[in-house]
Design a protein around this motif. Sequence first.
Motif, mmCIF file in Angstrom:
data_model
loop_
_atom_site.group_PDB
_atom_site.id
_atom_site.type_symbol
_atom_site.label_atom_id
_atom_site.label_comp_id
_atom_site.label_asym_id
_atom_site.label_seq_id
_atom_site.Cartn_x
_atom_site.Cartn_y
_atom_site.Cartn_z
ATOM 1 N N GLY A 79 -21.140 30.099 0.413
ATOM 2 C CA GLY A 79 -20.991 29.351 1.647
ATOM 3 C C GLY A 79 -22.312 28.827 2.129
ATOM 4 N N ASP A 80 -22.281 28.140 3.266
ATOM 5 C CA ASP A 80 -23.514 27.644 3.877
ATOM 6 C C ASP A 80 -24.045 28.750 4.780
ATOM 7 O OD1 ASP A 80 -24.469 24.510 5.460
ATOM 8 O OD2 ASP A 80 -25.525 26.413 5.275
ATOM 9 N N TYR A 81 -25.082 29.399 4.301
ATOM 10 C CA TYR A 81 -25.598 30.572 5.005
ATOM 11 C C TYR A 81 -26.177 30.228 6.369
ATOM 12 C CZ TYR A 81 -25.706 32.122 0.097
ATOM 13 O OH TYR A 81 -25.406 32.397 -1.208
ATOM 14 N N SER A 82 -26.558 28.973 6.554
ATOM 15 C CA SER A 82 -27.276 28.597 7.769
ATOM 16 C C SER A 82 -26.374 28.269 8.948
ATOM 17 C CB SER A 82 -28.175 27.391 7.482
ATOM 18 O OG SER A 82 -27.379 26.247 7.212
ATOM 19 N N VAL A 83 -25.069 28.278 8.743
ATOM 20 C CA VAL A 83 -24.133 27.890 9.809
ATOM 21 C C VAL A 83 -23.675 29.133 10.554
ATOM 22 C CG1 VAL A 83 -21.911 26.845 10.310
ATOM 23 C CG2 VAL A 83 -23.376 25.879 8.511
ATOM 24 N N PRO A 84 -24.045 29.282 11.823
ATOM 25 C CA PRO A 84 -23.651 30.482 12.576
ATOM 26 C C PRO A 84 -22.139 30.688 12.630
ATOM 27 C CG PRO A 84 -25.333 29.252 13.767
ATOM 28 C CD PRO A 84 -24.904 28.392 12.621
ATOM 29 N N GLY A 85 -21.394 29.603 12.673
ATOM 30 C CA GLY A 85 -19.945 29.703 12.767
ATOM 31 C C GLY A 85 -19.287 30.343 11.572
ATOM 32 N N ASN A 86 -20.008 30.435 10.451
ATOM 33 C CA ASN A 86 -19.440 31.075 9.266
ATOM 34 C C ASN A 86 -19.446 32.596 9.368
ATOM 35 O OD1 ASN A 86 -18.885 28.669 7.977
ATOM 36 N ND2 ASN A 86 -20.787 28.649 6.807
ATOM 37 N N TYR A 87 -20.221 33.121 10.276
ATOM 38 C CA TYR A 87 -20.392 34.568 10.383
ATOM 39 C C TYR A 87 -19.369 35.162 11.351
ATOM 40 C CZ TYR A 87 -24.760 33.998 7.840
ATOM 41 O OH TYR A 87 -25.700 33.718 6.877
ATOM 42 N N ASN A 88 -18.760 36.246 10.914
ATOM 43 C CA ASN A 88 -17.728 36.884 11.714
ATOM 44 C C ASN A 88 -18.277 37.959 12.649
ATOM 45 O OD1 ASN A 88 -16.317 36.662 8.630
ATOM 46 N ND2 ASN A 88 -15.279 35.667 10.339
ATOM 47 N N TYR A 89 -19.373 38.572 12.246
ATOM 48 C CA TYR A 89 -19.865 39.730 12.990
ATOM 49 C C TYR A 89 -21.337 39.554 13.332
ATOM 50 C CZ TYR A 89 -15.636 41.454 10.830
ATOM 51 O OH TYR A 89 -14.340 41.586 10.408
ATOM 52 N N TRP A 90 -21.674 39.996 14.542
ATOM 53 C CA TRP A 90 -23.028 39.828 15.052
ATOM 54 C C TRP A 90 -23.518 41.123 15.699
ATOM 55 C CZ3 TRP A 90 -25.865 35.294 14.680
ATOM 56 C CH2 TRP A 90 -25.166 34.190 14.169
ATOM 57 N N GLY A 91 -24.813 41.344 15.567
ATOM 58 C CA GLY A 91 -25.429 42.446 16.285
ATOM 59 C C GLY A 91 -25.772 42.031 17.700
ATOM 60 N N GLN A 92 -26.333 42.959 18.445
ATOM 61 C CA GLN A 92 -26.640 42.715 19.846
ATOM 62 C C GLN A 92 -27.990 42.036 20.035
ATOM 63 O OE1 GLN A 92 -27.248 45.527 18.348
ATOM 64 N NE2 GLN A 92 -29.309 46.077 19.027
ATOM 65 N N GLY A 93 -28.809 42.025 19.010
ATOM 66 C CA GLY A 93 -30.106 41.358 19.076
ATOM 67 C C GLY A 93 -31.243 42.310 19.368
#
Length: 129
Positions: A108-122
């Motif tokens: 996939g296009d690794y640079s597209v945030p919308g492709n990611y399902n899960y995120w940390g808190q930062g």
Amino acid sequence: QVQLVESGGGLVQAGGSLRLSCAASRRTIGSSFSNYIMGWFRRAPGKEREFVAANNWRRASTDYADSVKGRFTISRDNAKNTVYLQMDSLKPEDTAVYYCAAYAAYSGDYSVPGNYNYWGQGTQVTVSS
């Protein structure tokens, strides 16, 4: 639901180094961590979230934003369900909240945030001049 927890941020002088870690909960991701494309993004004050780096274990590939190539290195330890971001030669413009993200795919296009399902808190990274 995959839970991601970042750590390792802090305050560093320009030219210094930091290593960020992002651990995926074993309880939620089980033994399939290697199937996940893992990415790092950042958001500086007043700016849009931007891609930093990504690793695709199954394709043995990594990708970096031009702004960090040669200074940052992404790596992972699948046995520990953890991805790292080694940041060297830090600059004040690297100051941002850094987020790790994950999605299960072969490519996939690794640079597209919308492709990611899960995120940390930062985690906050501040580079002083």
